[in-house]
Design an enzyme around this catalytic site. Sequence first.
Site, PDB file in Angstrom:
ATOM      1  N   THR A   1      41.132  40.641  37.916  1.00 52.73           N
ATOM      2  CA  THR A   1      40.110  41.395  38.712  1.00 52.73           C
ATOM      3  C   THR A   1      40.250  41.317  40.134  1.00 52.73           C
ATOM      4  O   THR A   1      39.173  40.196  39.421  1.00 52.73           O
ATOM      5  CB  THR A   1      39.386  41.864  38.033  1.00 52.73           C
ATOM      6  OG1 THR A   1      38.137  41.593  38.193  1.00 52.73           O
ATOM      7  CG2 THR A   1      39.672  43.053  36.630  1.00 52.73           C
ATOM      8  N   GLY A   2      40.042  41.847  41.415  1.00 53.10           N
ATOM      9  CA  GLY A   2      39.547  40.993  42.239  1.00 53.10           C
ATOM     10  C   GLY A   2      40.599  39.600  43.017  1.00 53.10           C
ATOM     11  O   GLY A   2      39.825  38.903  43.322  1.00 53.10           O
ATOM     12  N   GLY A   3      41.369  40.219  42.782  1.00 52.53           N
ATOM     13  CA  GLY A   3      42.787  39.272  42.926  1.00 52.53           C
ATOM     14  C   GLY A   3      43.345  39.278  44.521  1.00 52.53           C
ATOM     15  O   GLY A   3      44.694  39.000  44.253  1.00 52.53           O
TER      16      GLY A   3
ATOM     17  N   GLY B   1      41.410  35.347  48.319  1.00 54.92           N
ATOM     18  CA  GLY B   1      40.366  34.091  48.059  1.00 54.92           C
ATOM     19  C   GLY B   1      40.791  33.848  46.155  1.00 54.92           C
ATOM     20  O   GLY B   1      41.498  33.348  45.911  1.00 54.92           O
ATOM     21  N   ILE B   2      39.899  33.309  45.468  1.00 50.88           N
ATOM     22  CA  ILE B   2      39.679  32.897  43.809  1.00 50.88           C
ATOM     23  C   ILE B   2      40.939  34.078  43.306  1.00 50.88           C
ATOM     24  O   ILE B   2      41.209  32.587  42.967  1.00 50.88           O
ATOM     25  CB  ILE B   2      38.331  33.015  43.321  1.00 50.88           C
ATOM     26  CG1 ILE B   2      37.838  31.496  43.938  1.00 50.88           C
ATOM     27  CG2 ILE B   2      38.519  32.124  41.604  1.00 50.88           C
ATOM     28  CD1 ILE B   2      35.919  31.411  43.375  1.00 50.88           C
ATOM     29  N   GLY B   3      40.735  34.631  43.631  1.00 49.67           N
ATOM     30  CA  GLY B   3      41.327  36.035  42.716  1.00 49.67           C
ATOM     31  C   GLY B   3      42.862  35.995  42.586  1.00 49.67           C
ATOM     32  O   GLY B   3      44.001  34.922  42.219  1.00 49.67           O
TER      33      GLY B   3
ATOM     34  N   SER C   1      28.587  31.415  38.168  1.00 47.42           N
ATOM     35  CA  SER C   1      28.385  31.165  39.891  1.00 47.42           C
ATOM     36  C   SER C   1      26.970  30.308  39.781  1.00 47.42           C
ATOM     37  O   SER C   1      26.075  30.323  38.523  1.00 47.42           O
ATOM     38  CB  SER C   1      27.223  32.296  40.531  1.00 47.42           C
ATOM     39  OG  SER C   1      26.669  32.026  41.512  1.00 47.42           O
TER      40      SER C   1
ATOM     41  N   TYR D   1      21.561  38.701  42.897  1.00 48.63           N
ATOM     42  CA  TYR D   1      22.900  38.422  43.048  1.00 48.63           C
ATOM     43  C   TYR D   1      23.239  37.183  41.941  1.00 48.63           C
ATOM     44  O   TYR D   1      23.714  37.357  40.413  1.00 48.63           O
ATOM     45  CB  TYR D   1      23.609  37.246  43.820  1.00 48.63           C
ATOM     46  CG  TYR D   1      24.868  36.803  43.632  1.00 48.63           C
ATOM     47  CD1 TYR D   1      25.880  37.219  43.559  1.00 48.63           C
ATOM     48  CD2 TYR D   1      25.068  35.378  43.962  1.00 48.63           C
ATOM     49  CE1 TYR D   1      27.456  36.677  43.388  1.00 48.63           C
ATOM     50  CE2 TYR D   1      25.758  34.560  43.754  1.00 48.63           C
ATOM     51  CZ  TYR D   1      27.403  35.152  43.410  1.00 48.63           C
ATOM     52  OH  TYR D   1      28.402  34.513  43.041  1.00 48.63           O
TER      53      TYR D   1
END
Length: 249
Positions: free
Chosen positions: A12-14, A17-19, A137, A150
Amino acid sequence: MNRLAGKRALITGGTTGIGLETARQFLREGARVMITGTSAKNLESAAKELGPEVAVLASDASNVAAQRELADAVRQKFGGLDVLFVNAGTVDMRPVDQIDEAAFDRSFGINLKGPFFLIQALLQLFANPTSIVLNASVNAHIGMPNTSVYAATKAGLLSLVKTLSGELIGRGIRVNAVSPGPIETPLYGKLGFSEAELKLVAASIQGQVPAKRFGNPAEIASAVVYLASDESAFTVGSDLMVDGGMGNL
């Protein structure tokens, strides 16, 4: 190479960035990959870069019904799932007196509620064995000002790692987390700062990192590959911190 050969993976969120970097590394390791995002521009760009074999879907990480729809898409594409990397998230860095209810709910919706209900929706699709990796995080470990909401959402994810590990390991499902420190990604550009303010914020954060630099997405993706692979078969309920030592202060 081929540490994920034949594995069916959802990120998810790919799309950035990191994804996105994790999707690249998963592909190099032999996985079949599906990614999600919300920006039409980023979805299109990721689809072009990753190629036609990667399923690229628009999905709202905070919407419970959308998690069930995503699970249906996984069923239709793969029939089951071997790896889940929950990477979609949002950062809202503001003083506590500037967070309203809508901002609070948005952060918890994307960072914690959505992941919980996605895992629930996928339960019948998870293979034995399966690896679930949650992107937490360093902020869940330190008391950084202006990150109260957050950090709380990420602490909630780390709690899920522990409780779901105990609940799901009997079904062959391992749950772990990776906790990045500050990483050079487009995320920081989305915080609403001017360019000058962003430079000051970045310098302030970097000064708190013993390694004296930001990390890069590839360093986080490599940790996710390890947790997703059979190399980490005895790693359950852990939180792998990739933070340049920031969480140790």
